[in-house]
Design a protein around this motif. Structure first.
Motif, mmCIF file in Angstrom:
data_model
loop_
_atom_site.group_PDB
_atom_site.id
_atom_site.type_symbol
_atom_site.label_atom_id
_atom_site.label_comp_id
_atom_site.label_asym_id
_atom_site.label_seq_id
_atom_site.Cartn_x
_atom_site.Cartn_y
_atom_site.Cartn_z
ATOM 1 N N ARG A 103 0.831 -1.210 0.000
ATOM 2 C CA ARG A 103 0.000 0.000 0.000
ATOM 3 C C ARG A 103 0.865 1.260 0.000
ATOM 4 O O ARG A 103 0.540 2.249 -0.658
ATOM 5 N N TYR A 104 1.965 1.220 0.734
ATOM 6 C CA TYR A 104 2.879 2.354 0.809
ATOM 7 C C TYR A 104 3.474 2.650 -0.569
ATOM 8 O O TYR A 104 3.526 3.812 -1.005
ATOM 9 N N ASP A 105 3.900 1.615 -1.280
ATOM 10 C CA ASP A 105 4.467 1.794 -2.617
ATOM 11 C C ASP A 105 3.408 2.308 -3.604
ATOM 12 O O ASP A 105 3.714 3.115 -4.490
ATOM 13 N N PHE A 106 2.183 1.853 -3.437
ATOM 14 C CA PHE A 106 1.095 2.322 -4.290
ATOM 15 C C PHE A 106 0.852 3.815 -4.088
ATOM 16 O O PHE A 106 0.674 4.568 -5.047
ATOM 17 N N CYS A 107 0.872 4.260 -2.833
ATOM 18 C CA CYS A 107 0.685 5.685 -2.535
ATOM 19 C C CYS A 107 1.782 6.524 -3.162
ATOM 20 O O CYS A 107 1.524 7.613 -3.695
ATOM 21 N N LEU A 108 3.015 6.030 -3.120
ATOM 22 C CA LEU A 108 4.137 6.758 -3.709
ATOM 23 C C LEU A 108 4.030 6.782 -5.236
ATOM 24 O O LEU A 108 4.395 7.779 -5.871
ATOM 25 N N ARG A 109 3.522 5.708 -5.818
ATOM 26 C CA ARG A 109 3.358 5.665 -7.273
ATOM 27 C C ARG A 109 2.291 6.658 -7.726
ATOM 28 O O ARG A 109 2.459 7.343 -8.746
ATOM 29 N N ILE A 110 1.215 6.745 -6.965
ATOM 30 C CA ILE A 110 0.179 7.733 -7.283
ATOM 31 C C ILE A 110 0.756 9.142 -7.182
ATOM 32 O O ILE A 110 0.563 9.982 -8.057
ATOM 33 N N LEU A 111 1.477 9.399 -6.089
ATOM 34 C CA LEU A 111 2.069 10.718 -5.877
ATOM 35 C C LEU A 111 3.006 11.091 -7.023
ATOM 36 O O LEU A 111 2.965 12.220 -7.528
ATOM 37 N N ALA A 112 3.855 10.163 -7.435
ATOM 38 C CA ALA A 112 4.806 10.432 -8.511
ATOM 39 C C ALA A 112 4.082 10.861 -9.786
ATOM 40 O O ALA A 112 4.516 11.781 -10.491
ATOM 41 N N ASN A 113 2.962 10.216 -10.078
ATOM 42 C CA ASN A 113 2.184 10.585 -11.260
ATOM 43 C C ASN A 113 1.497 11.940 -11.073
ATOM 44 O O ASN A 113 1.417 12.730 -12.024
ATOM 45 N N MET A 114 1.009 12.210 -9.880
ATOM 46 C CA MET A 114 0.327 13.479 -9.617
ATOM 47 C C MET A 114 1.256 14.667 -9.809
ATOM 48 O O MET A 114 0.862 15.699 -10.363
ATOM 49 N N PHE A 138 11.838 7.729 -6.432
ATOM 50 C CA PHE A 138 10.681 7.763 -7.315
ATOM 51 C C PHE A 138 10.971 6.896 -8.543
ATOM 52 O O PHE A 138 12.121 6.780 -8.971
ATOM 53 N N PRO A 139 9.952 6.268 -9.114
ATOM 54 C CA PRO A 139 10.171 5.416 -10.294
ATOM 55 C C PRO A 139 10.857 6.190 -11.416
ATOM 56 O O PRO A 139 10.650 7.399 -11.577
ATOM 57 N N ALA A 140 11.681 5.502 -12.192
ATOM 58 C CA ALA A 140 12.380 6.123 -13.314
ATOM 59 C C ALA A 140 11.374 6.746 -14.277
ATOM 60 O O ALA A 140 10.390 6.115 -14.660
ATOM 61 N N GLY A 141 11.621 7.987 -14.635
ATOM 62 C CA GLY A 141 10.723 8.703 -15.530
ATOM 63 C C GLY A 141 9.595 9.409 -14.819
ATOM 64 O O GLY A 141 8.830 10.158 -15.440
ATOM 65 N N LEU A 142 9.460 9.188 -13.508
ATOM 66 C CA LEU A 142 8.405 9.828 -12.722
ATOM 67 C C LEU A 142 8.984 10.656 -11.578
ATOM 68 O O LEU A 142 8.330 10.863 -10.557
ATOM 69 N N GLU A 143 10.207 11.129 -11.748
ATOM 70 C CA GLU A 143 10.806 11.986 -10.734
ATOM 71 C C GLU A 143 10.062 13.327 -10.700
ATOM 72 O O GLU A 143 9.471 13.743 -11.706
ATOM 73 N N PRO A 144 10.067 14.023 -9.562
ATOM 74 C CA PRO A 144 9.415 15.336 -9.490
ATOM 75 C C PRO A 144 10.005 16.296 -10.523
ATOM 76 O O PRO A 144 11.197 16.202 -10.853
ATOM 77 N N PRO A 145 9.217 17.212 -11.077
ATOM 78 C CA PRO A 145 9.736 18.199 -12.034
ATOM 79 C C PRO A 145 10.888 19.006 -11.431
ATOM 80 O O PRO A 145 11.030 19.088 -10.206
ATOM 81 N N ILE A 146 11.698 19.615 -12.278
ATOM 82 C CA ILE A 146 12.906 20.294 -11.815
ATOM 83 C C ILE A 146 12.614 21.461 -10.873
ATOM 84 O O ILE A 146 13.474 21.831 -10.070
ATOM 85 N N HIS A 147 11.397 22.035 -10.961
ATOM 86 C CA HIS A 147 11.090 23.177 -10.093
ATOM 87 C C HIS A 147 10.531 22.736 -8.740
ATOM 88 O O HIS A 147 10.200 23.592 -7.917
#
Length: 265
Positions: A103-114, A138-147
């Motif tokens: 569940r914890y990993d799922f929450c982080l995956r949702i956050l990364a997409n958001m 964060f999953p590859a390709g889903l890192e937070p934007p640079i800002h």
């Protein structure tokens, strides 16, 4: 979590993780203006102001918090979407929780997409890990934007100072906006990150200037040149500077974001 970085105008959406062996792995997502007080309420139960879903199931750890929202409405909308990704039209492609996914990993995956989905992708948010032992990449390709910086360690909201009484203390220092030429209050002024730059302008003027090459339909810029010295600025960094995250300020900062959005829409 009593000590930590002081942040002005604090609105945060947090992730709790249960460490009780009986309920280990359960998560909870919530909104707060004071994370230190809120985690105590969750661990003390409903009578202390905690949520029904967390009451008598602790202890809970506040492991992650997203802050930098312009106001409570914006943060509450983010909270709702994070809690209900299956009902949010912006997160339909994220998919459901996988069979063996924690569940914890799922929450982080949702956050990364958001964080990479509009409208949240353009906000000057900060991703802050509060507990070192729970940090995950964060999953590859889903890192937070640079800002959106990734910060570590506790945080606490700045105390609101009392409003000055009528008299000479109410007289505000005015400056001239570098863009429109009109006066701007010292408490409202936006400045460049370069200490040698003399930029002083309205938040709306700077946003419109930085958006001039991005086309129509955008309310907030991600980055753009400084009108005075020409260096490239990230909008989130300029906002964090104004809110006192990079330097101390003498005046109480008011939330001008709602007014800004109403004027540019």
């Amino acid at each position: 979590m009593t000590d930590g970085e002081v942040v002005e105008d604090f609105y945060g959406v947090y992730l709790l993780l249960c460490t009780n062996p009986k309920y280990r792995g359960r998560t909870y997502i919530g909104f707060t203006v004071d994370p230190n007080r809120r985690i105590k309420q969750h661990n003390r139960g409903v009578r202390a102001g905690g949520a029904h879903r967390t009451s008598n199931r602790g202890p809970w750890e506040m492991v992650l918090i997203i802050h930098g929202f312009p106001n409570d409405i914006s943060a509450l909308r983010f909270e709702w979407a994070w809690q209900h990704p299956e009902r949010s039209r912006r997160l339909r492609e994220v998919g459901k929780k996988k069979a063996r996914e924690l569940r914890y990993d799922f929450c982080l995956r949702i956050l990364a997409n958001m964080l990479r989905t509009r409208p949240w992708a353009r906000l000057p948010l900060t991703v802050r890990w509060l507990q070192q032992q729970y940090i995950k990449e964060f999953p590859a390709g889903l890192e937070p934007p640079i800002h959106m910086p990734v910060a570590y360690g506790p945080v606490k909201p700045a105390r609101v100072k009392a409003t000055p009484s009528h008299g000479s203390e109410e007289i505000e220092c005015l400056e001239i906006c570098s863009i429109c030429g009109e006066t701007v209050k010292k408490t409202d002024v936006m400045r460049c990150l370069a200490s040698s730059c003399a930029l002083a302008c309205h938040i709306i003027c700077l946003a419109k200037y930085m958006l001039k090459d991005e086309g129509t339909g955008m309310l907030l810029p991600v980055e753009g040149p400084c009108p005075a010295c020409g260096i490239n600025l990230l909008w989130g960094d300029v906002v964090r500077l104004k809110r006192g995250c990079y330097q101390c300020q003498d005046e109480t900062q008011e939330d001008h974001w709602a007014d800004f959005l109403s004027q540019v829409t």
